[in-house]
Design an enzyme around this catalytic site. Structure first.
Site, PDB file in Angstrom:
ATOM      1  N   ARG A 205       0.785  -1.253   0.000  1.00  0.00           N
ATOM      2  CA  ARG A 205       0.000   0.000   0.000  1.00  0.00           C
ATOM      3  C   ARG A 205       0.803   1.283   0.000  1.00  0.00           C
ATOM      4  NH1 ARG A 205      -3.682  -3.505  -1.492  1.00  0.00           N
ATOM      5  NH2 ARG A 205      -4.762  -4.617   0.169  1.00  0.00           N
TER       6      ARG A 205
ATOM      7  N   ASN B 171      -0.153  -2.787  -7.312  1.00  0.00           N
ATOM      8  CA  ASN B 171      -1.457  -2.094  -7.242  1.00  0.00           C
ATOM      9  C   ASN B 171      -1.499  -1.108  -6.081  1.00  0.00           C
ATOM     10  OD1 ASN B 171      -1.451  -4.295  -5.475  1.00  0.00           O
ATOM     11  ND2 ASN B 171      -3.662  -4.531  -5.548  1.00  0.00           N
TER      12      ASN B 171
ATOM     13  N   LYS C   3       3.798  -8.046 -13.341  1.00  0.00           N
ATOM     14  CA  LYS C   3       2.544  -8.592 -12.793  1.00  0.00           C
ATOM     15  C   LYS C   3       1.402  -8.114 -13.692  1.00  0.00           C
ATOM     16  CE  LYS C   3      -0.932  -9.833 -10.111  1.00  0.00           C
ATOM     17  NZ  LYS C   3      -1.196  -9.367  -8.770  1.00  0.00           N
TER      18      LYS C   3
ATOM     19  N   HIS D 196      -2.549 -12.663 -12.196  1.00  0.00           N
ATOM     20  CA  HIS D 196      -3.807 -12.869 -11.470  1.00  0.00           C
ATOM     21  C   HIS D 196      -4.815 -13.304 -12.523  1.00  0.00           C
ATOM     22  CE1 HIS D 196      -6.916 -11.582  -8.338  1.00  0.00           C
ATOM     23  NE2 HIS D 196      -7.625 -11.927  -9.400  1.00  0.00           N
TER      24      HIS D 196
ATOM     25  N   HIS E 155      -2.046 -17.669  -6.924  1.00  0.00           N
ATOM     26  CA  HIS E 155      -3.187 -18.099  -6.101  1.00  0.00           C
ATOM     27  C   HIS E 155      -4.229 -18.923  -6.856  1.00  0.00           C
ATOM     28  CE1 HIS E 155      -4.464 -14.316  -7.791  1.00  0.00           C
ATOM     29  NE2 HIS E 155      -4.059 -13.556  -6.809  1.00  0.00           N
TER      30      HIS E 155
ATOM     31  N   ASP F 242      -0.003 -13.491  -0.426  1.00  0.00           N
ATOM     32  CA  ASP F 242      -0.972 -12.523  -0.948  1.00  0.00           C
ATOM     33  C   ASP F 242      -1.444 -11.592   0.176  1.00  0.00           C
ATOM     34  OD1 ASP F 242      -2.618 -11.124  -2.637  1.00  0.00           O
ATOM     35  OD2 ASP F 242      -4.090 -12.727  -2.886  1.00  0.00           O
TER      36      ASP F 242
ATOM     37  N   HIS G 182      -6.589  -4.668   4.599  1.00  0.00           N
ATOM     38  CA  HIS G 182      -7.640  -3.651   4.625  1.00  0.00           C
ATOM     39  C   HIS G 182      -8.051  -3.519   6.090  1.00  0.00           C
ATOM     40  CE1 HIS G 182      -8.029  -3.754   0.257  1.00  0.00           C
ATOM     41  NE2 HIS G 182      -8.002  -5.081   0.333  1.00  0.00           N
TER      42      HIS G 182
ATOM     43  N   GLY H 216      -9.365  -9.108   0.400  1.00  0.00           N
ATOM     44  CA  GLY H 216      -7.966  -9.329   0.792  1.00  0.00           C
ATOM     45  C   GLY H 216      -7.847  -9.664   2.256  1.00  0.00           C
TER      46      GLY H 216
HETATM   47  O1  DOR Z   1      -8.146 -10.197  -2.548  1.00  0.00           O
HETATM   48  C1  DOR Z   1      -7.288  -9.549  -3.129  1.00  0.00           C
HETATM   49  N1  DOR Z   1      -6.779  -8.416  -2.609  1.00  0.00           N
HETATM   50  N2  DOR Z   1      -6.860  -9.977  -4.337  1.00  0.00           N
HETATM   51  C2  DOR Z   1      -6.085  -9.195  -5.117  1.00  0.00           C
HETATM   52  O2  DOR Z   1      -5.801  -9.584  -6.221  1.00  0.00           O
HETATM   53  C3  DOR Z   1      -5.632  -7.871  -4.652  1.00  0.00           C
HETATM   54  C4  DOR Z   1      -5.633  -7.801  -3.186  1.00  0.00           C
HETATM   55  C5  DOR Z   1      -5.479  -6.400  -2.652  1.00  0.00           C
HETATM   56  O3  DOR Z   1      -4.528  -5.727  -3.068  1.00  0.00           O
HETATM   57  O4  DOR Z   1      -6.269  -5.982  -1.812  1.00  0.00           O
END
Ligand code: DOR
Length: 443
Positions: free
Chosen positions: A66, A96, A149, A181, A235, A306, A310, A325
């Site tokens: 993040r 991301n 990616k 992914h 995954h 992974d 959050h 996530g």
């Molecule tokens: O569940 C997920 N969360 N899958 C993903 O591909 C991204 C990840 C996230 O960055 O929150």
């Protein structure tokens, strides 16, 4: 005069490529320099690993931290701190973030941010997009970049390469393995109405169903073969994909997650609600059993976490507005050691999946095995230790794990990176010494 070392780890059972060996290890300039019976006083620092098992350092090739962006969830310091508490020595971070990591400047910015703050060694993925597809061959070779990616299905963030034409452009640009992914975005959009008006989170694997994953993986493999490109499928969650992947091992490597190996629907959604919501979703016991069968048949090449943090507040939004996530970088090693204790895999296979596997897939230089000349990275574990995973132990800024309250057998007792003990007995020590992971020049 006897030889001197910077660091000696002594008294432990060392898992070498040939199997377990009772040996001390001498370290000089961060590298493994000697095996055998060594005198701990011949080193500036020593670690007594008596009664413990010394593994090659565990590598996590999939985390989301993040930074830059929503650092209220995590940043490079908190994320890597959780990693060392969980026995991880090196990790690859996903693109991301906000902004997404799609340019040379963005990769360099992440390396700057990590330097002096990262507790583990690190590398960053460059995110594929229709805008940068032709530049990926250059970007993937930047120092500190572990490769490309590609998100074929929308998940957290904006990165997406949905259609065959753009997937092919990405696969044609560059030569390192492309990490993917794999969920079919067209099918996800078609089926979004199943949950759009609000639904129970147990609908998550209905919306993002087996066909969504299978269709994408079939498209990916056909294009990878056509364009002579190796891919790494992240995954994997379905029995059907494992059958397909087993027939394509010449071009595809496979990652599975502890979440998908440990939890199953519908129980996980009833007990954890949106804390079990992730992409691709946790599915039922038939798929979980198939992932284990594929793991033990050798189809699976590595295990990643992974780690996708959050906050609990964000997770409390009504589904499907709740983000997808789970945290995981700190719990992967304890969960997998517990699976060893329960007889689901061997310690040798664990090492193959957590150390040798990532090294082989990504062409990591000097990591992934305990051998002369390799980085002195060790995950020291006590296989019989009985512990309970708790939220209180979790270093993630989000402060939670889906495994809160779970009793496990097997625990990381120390994390040693290039001869530095950065975690010992659940305490962080020394300082953030992480540097970029290096890759084999010819890949
Ligand atoms: O569940 C997920 N969360 N899958 C993903 O591909 C991204 C990840 C996230 O960055 O929150």
């Amino acid at each position: 005069m006897s030889e001197t070392f910077d660091f000696i780890i002594h008294g432990g059972t060392v898992i070498t490529p040939g199997g377990p060996v009772e040996t001390d290890i001498g370290v000089r300039a961060g590298k493994i320099a000697a095996f055998g019976k060594l005198n701990p006083s011949a080193a500036a620092h020593a670690y007594d690993a008596s009664h413990l098992t010394v593994l090659p350092g565990c590598i996590d090739e999939q985390v989301h931290f993040r930074e830059p962006g929503p650092t209220h969830k995590e940043d490079l310091e908190t994320g890597t701190r959780g990693a060392i508490l969980g026995g991880i020595v090196a990790l690859f971070e996903m693109p991301n973030t906000d902004p997404a990591t799609t340019t040379q400047a963005a990769i360099e910015d992440k390396i700057d941010r990590a330097t002096g703050r990262a507790w583990t060694d690190f590398a960053f993925y460059v995110g594929a997009s229709p805008e940068n597809a032709e530049e990926l061959g250059t970007l993937e070779r930047l120092p500190g970049c572990c490769g490309v990616k590609m998100f074929m299905g929308s998940s957290t963030g904006t990165l997406l390469v949905a259609d065959d034409e753009n997937v092919a452009r990405v696969l044609r640009s560059g030569s390192r393995r492309v990490t993917v992914h794999s969920e079919d975005d067209m099918r996800l959009t078609e089926r979004a109405e199943l949950v759009a008006g609000g639904a129970d989170v147990s609908m998550h694997p209905e919306w993002r169903d087996v066909e969504t994953a299978v269709r994408s993986t079939q498209r990916l493999l056909a294009l990878a073969r056509k364009h002579h490109r190796r891919v790494h499928v992240l995954h994997v969650t379905t029995a059907e994909e494992m059958d397909i992947l087993a027939a394509n091992k010449d071009i595809a490597t496979v990652e599975v997650l502890p979440q998908h190996l440990t939890l199953a629907a519908p129980e996980c959604y009833e007990r954890l609600g949106t804390l079990a919501q992730m992409n691709p979703p946790i599915r039922d016991g038939r798929h979980r059993d198939a992932l284990w069968a594929a793991l033990n048949a050798g189809v699976v090449d590595c295990i990643g976490s992974d780690h996708a943090p959050h906050t609990l507040e964000e997770k409390a939004r009504p589904y499907p507005r709740s983000p997808s996530g789970l945290t995981g970088v700190q719990t992967t090693v304890p969960l997998m050691l517990n699976h060893i204790a329960q007889g689901r895999l061997t310690l040798q296979r664990f090492v193959d999946l957590m150390s040798a596997g990532p090294a082989r897939i990504f062409g990591i230089a000097n990591k992934g095995r305990i051998a002369l000349g390799y980085d002195a990275d060790f995950t020291v574990v006590e296989l019989a230790a009985k512990r309970t995973i708790t939220n209180k132990w979790i270093a993630s800024r989000t402060g939670w794990t889906a495994f809160d309250g779970m009793d496990v057998t097997g625990w990381p007792m120390a994390t040693i990176i290039r001869g530095h003990v950065v975690m010992r007995d659940d305490e962080v020590q020394d300082k953030p010494l992480g540097i970029p992971v290096r890759f084999q020049e010819t890949l």
